[in-house]
Design a protein around this motif. Structure first.
Motif, PDB file in Angstrom:
ATOM      1  N   TRP A   1      38.470  47.673  17.321  1.00 44.68           N
ATOM      2  CA  TRP A   1      37.378  48.077  18.218  1.00 44.68           C
ATOM      3  C   TRP A   1      36.941  46.958  19.169  1.00 44.68           C
ATOM      4  O   TRP A   1      36.141  47.214  20.065  1.00 44.68           O
TER       5      TRP A   1
ATOM      6  N   ALA B   1      39.117  34.327  31.587  1.00 43.96           N
ATOM      7  CA  ALA B   1      40.155  33.443  32.142  1.00 43.96           C
ATOM      8  C   ALA B   1      41.213  34.258  32.895  1.00 43.96           C
ATOM      9  O   ALA B   1      41.710  33.829  33.940  1.00 43.96           O
ATOM     10  N   THR B   2      41.531  35.432  32.371  1.00 39.83           N
ATOM     11  CA  THR B   2      42.523  36.288  33.040  1.00 39.83           C
ATOM     12  C   THR B   2      41.996  36.725  34.407  1.00 39.83           C
ATOM     13  O   THR B   2      42.730  36.741  35.398  1.00 39.83           O
ATOM     14  N   ARG B   3      40.698  37.097  34.434  1.00 36.45           N
ATOM     15  CA  ARG B   3      40.103  37.520  35.704  1.00 36.45           C
ATOM     16  C   ARG B   3      40.247  36.410  36.745  1.00 36.45           C
ATOM     17  O   ARG B   3      40.602  36.645  37.891  1.00 36.45           O
ATOM     18  N   ALA B   4      39.958  35.169  36.322  1.00 35.12           N
ATOM     19  CA  ALA B   4      40.026  34.052  37.270  1.00 35.12           C
ATOM     20  C   ALA B   4      41.475  33.778  37.694  1.00 35.12           C
ATOM     21  O   ALA B   4      41.748  33.560  38.875  1.00 35.12           O
TER      22      ALA B   4
ATOM     23  N   ASP C   1      38.392  45.259  21.574  1.00 31.71           N
ATOM     24  CA  ASP C   1      38.730  45.405  22.998  1.00 31.71           C
ATOM     25  C   ASP C   1      37.763  46.364  23.690  1.00 31.71           C
ATOM     26  O   ASP C   1      37.242  46.058  24.768  1.00 31.71           O
ATOM     27  N   ALA C   2      37.551  47.518  23.059  1.00 26.92           N
ATOM     28  CA  ALA C   2      36.649  48.511  23.657  1.00 26.92           C
ATOM     29  C   ALA C   2      35.227  47.945  23.760  1.00 26.92           C
ATOM     30  O   ALA C   2      34.521  48.174  24.751  1.00 26.92           O
TER      31      ALA C   2
ATOM     32  N   GLN D   1      36.676  35.135  26.183  1.00 29.57           N
ATOM     33  CA  GLN D   1      37.064  33.988  27.008  1.00 29.57           C
ATOM     34  C   GLN D   1      38.403  34.251  27.688  1.00 29.57           C
ATOM     35  O   GLN D   1      38.615  33.891  28.837  1.00 29.57           O
ATOM     36  N   MET D   2      39.254  34.921  26.958  1.00 25.93           N
ATOM     37  CA  MET D   2      40.581  35.264  27.502  1.00 25.93           C
ATOM     38  C   MET D   2      40.446  36.230  28.681  1.00 25.93           C
ATOM     39  O   MET D   2      41.107  36.087  29.704  1.00 25.93           O
ATOM     40  N   LYS D   3      39.568  37.196  28.518  1.00 21.96           N
ATOM     41  CA  LYS D   3      39.349  38.184  29.586  1.00 21.96           C
ATOM     42  C   LYS D   3      38.819  37.479  30.836  1.00 21.96           C
ATOM     43  O   LYS D   3      39.269  37.745  31.951  1.00 21.96           O
TER      44      LYS D   3
ATOM     45  N   MET E   1      34.443  44.736  24.071  1.00 19.92           N
ATOM     46  CA  MET E   1      34.469  43.721  25.129  1.00 19.92           C
ATOM     47  C   MET E   1      34.499  44.366  26.527  1.00 19.92           C
ATOM     48  O   MET E   1      33.913  43.861  27.471  1.00 19.92           O
ATOM     49  N   ASP E   2      35.168  45.516  26.625  1.00 19.12           N
ATOM     50  CA  ASP E   2      35.284  46.214  27.921  1.00 19.12           C
ATOM     51  C   ASP E   2      34.116  47.175  28.169  1.00 19.12           C
ATOM     52  O   ASP E   2      34.164  47.981  29.104  1.00 19.12           O
TER      53      ASP E   2
ATOM     54  N   ALA F   1      37.027  34.618  21.424  1.00 14.99           N
ATOM     55  CA  ALA F   1      38.299  34.239  22.051  1.00 14.99           C
ATOM     56  C   ALA F   1      38.767  35.314  23.028  1.00 14.99           C
ATOM     57  O   ALA F   1      39.250  35.016  24.120  1.00 14.99           O
ATOM     58  N   ARG F   2      38.585  36.580  22.630  1.00 13.65           N
ATOM     59  CA  ARG F   2      39.019  37.680  23.515  1.00 13.65           C
ATOM     60  C   ARG F   2      38.189  37.703  24.796  1.00 13.65           C
ATOM     61  O   ARG F   2      38.703  37.956  25.889  1.00 13.65           O
TER      62      ARG F   2
ATOM     63  N   SER G   1      33.205  49.773  26.617  1.00 13.67           N
ATOM     64  CA  SER G   1      33.627  51.175  26.578  1.00 13.67           C
ATOM     65  C   SER G   1      33.283  51.829  25.245  1.00 13.67           C
ATOM     66  O   SER G   1      33.864  52.848  24.887  1.00 13.67           O
TER      67      SER G   1
END
Lengths: 163, 252
Positions: B9, B49-52, B11-12, B45-47, B14-15, B42-43, B17
């Motif tokens: 759960w 970092a991915t956006r940037a 990811d949802a 921060q990863m999101k 964090m997004d 961590a997820r 949703s």
């Protein structure tokens, strides 16, 4: 022009080639103009534009090549490499933009696009579903697998780099 | 629920949703589980970092110009069409509202004016002295109004009709002087009001309009700068017949 810069960025990630991305964006706008009469006011304009761009890419030579490696319906198949990643390893990689960009490039196209739509474009699961033409359940499972694959790639990169 | 199930759960969550209930359940678990909390962090921060990192490619100004000019050559910008269509829809809606308000106001103004005149008619028929000049002779009633009204009107010859003139009186309606004539038709009394036609004072309307007002028949029309209104508990056809006689007399 709305979404111009964002569409271009997305097109570059799909095509991995700036000249091809320019052609793709141009064709997207031409198709959007031609098909504007079919655009319904109550639908999501952003999802509509991204869908045109993506479909145009999929029918291009580069798109056919990219999708030939992995079926878009392959969500059930394991796509990510085996990994021993830990949260700490993600934290090690988080500041490394280049590592993330390399990981994105290494992702299969159908994983890369869903990560971009969610993390960069900040689309809702519903918008992503409308853009990719898949149900929300598939959006969730594909996104989860895409992120796992990306973490695995980053962890492998960190481990490889530290050796 | 095990940590593996909670992590499905994350990811949802964090997004953004999840439903509020699902989010509350996840947050409860994260407060009590350091391992899942670290994973969630961590997820996120990863999101971020991915956006940037993913905002990597910027179109050149030349490319932007090329696209804009190629689009303008052949088409009107379609995002402007969306706006134009939206604006057009708003304009139409505003126009409809304005017309509706205008019609409603006009209708409401007419209803109010007719209601006030109907009150005068009812009060007259209920009075022991309904008219000031009592006569069946039009040549007596019409001259009686001389010097009392800033206008003159003709009365019809009623010898060959069922109507009988009972008399008339001077009235003031909305600060304007007018004539009220009383007629008889088979024991039914009919009031004819005549005023100078003034917008905002007399009942608005175009042409000859025959309506019903609280069971009374009403007919209104304008002619030669005068506004006429006939009220009676007789039928609309009778009211219209008297109206015809008055209109014919007015044209003489």
């Amino acid at each position: 022009m709305p979404l111009f810069a964002r569409l271009y960025n997305f097109a570059c990630w799909l095509t991995e080639d700036r000249a091809a991305a320019e052609d793709l964006v141009q064709e997207t706008y031409v198709k959007a103009l031609k098909g504007f009469s079919s655009f319904r006011q109550d639908t999501n304009f952003r999802a509509w534009m991204y869908r045109i761009l993506r479909n145009t890419f999929l029918t291009s030579q580069a798109g056919l090549k990219a999708s030939a490696f992995v079926s878009l319906d392959s969500d059930e198949a394991p796509a990510e490499p085996a990994t021993t990643e830990t949260p700490e390893s993600f934290l090690l990689a988080r500041g490394d933009q280049e590592a993330i960009q390399k990981a994105l490039e290494a992702l299969p196209m159908h994983f890369r696009e869903i990560v971009l739509l969610c993390d960069l474009e900040e689309m809702s699961y519903q918008e992503i579903g409308a853009t990719l033409g898949i149900p929300i359940g598939t959006v969730m499972s594909r996104l989860s697998r895409a992120r796992r694959a990306m973490r695995a790639l980053l962890a492998a990169g960190v481990q490889g780099g530290s050796q | 629920m095990s940590c593996d199930l909670w992590r499905d759960w994350l990811d949802a969550y964090m997004d953004e949703s999840c439903t509020p209930e699902e989010a509350a359940g996840i947050e409860d678990h994260l407060r009590s589980c350091p391992s899942c909390a670290a994973d969630a962090l961590a997820r996120m921060q990863m999101k971020r970092a991915t956006r940037a990192a993913a905002a990597r490619y910027v179109p050149s100004p030349e490319f932007r110009l090329r696209i804009e000019s190629s689009i303008q050559k052949t088409h009107k910008p379609f995002w402007k069409i969306v706006w134009v269509q939206g604006l057009a829809a708003c304009a139409v809606a505003l126009l409809l509202i304005a017309v509706s308000v205008s019609l409603w106001t006009r209708h409401s103004s007419r209803e109010q004016a007719l209601a006030e005149l109907l009150d005068l008619h009812v009060a007259t028929t209920a009075s022991a002295n309904p008219v000031d000049v009592i006569s069946t002779d039009r040549h007596t009633v019409k001259p009686w109004f001389q010097g009392k009204l800033p206008f003159a009107f003709n009365l019809p010859e009623l010898d060959n009709s069922s109507f009988k003139l009972l008399g008339g009186k001077l009235i003031y309606y909305r600060h304007s002087p007018g004539a009220q004539l009383l007629f008889d038709l088979r024991k039914h009394e009919l009031s004819v009001f005549i005023f100078e036609d003034q917008p905002g004072v007399t009942p608005p309307g175009a042409g000859v309009a025959t309506t019903r007002e609280k069971g009374f028949s009403v007919e209104t029309w304008s002619e030669a700068g005068l506004r006429y209104a006939v009220f009676s508990d007789a039928g609309p056809a009778d009211v219209h017949a008297l109206g015809d006689l008055l209109r014919a007399a007015g044209r003489q």
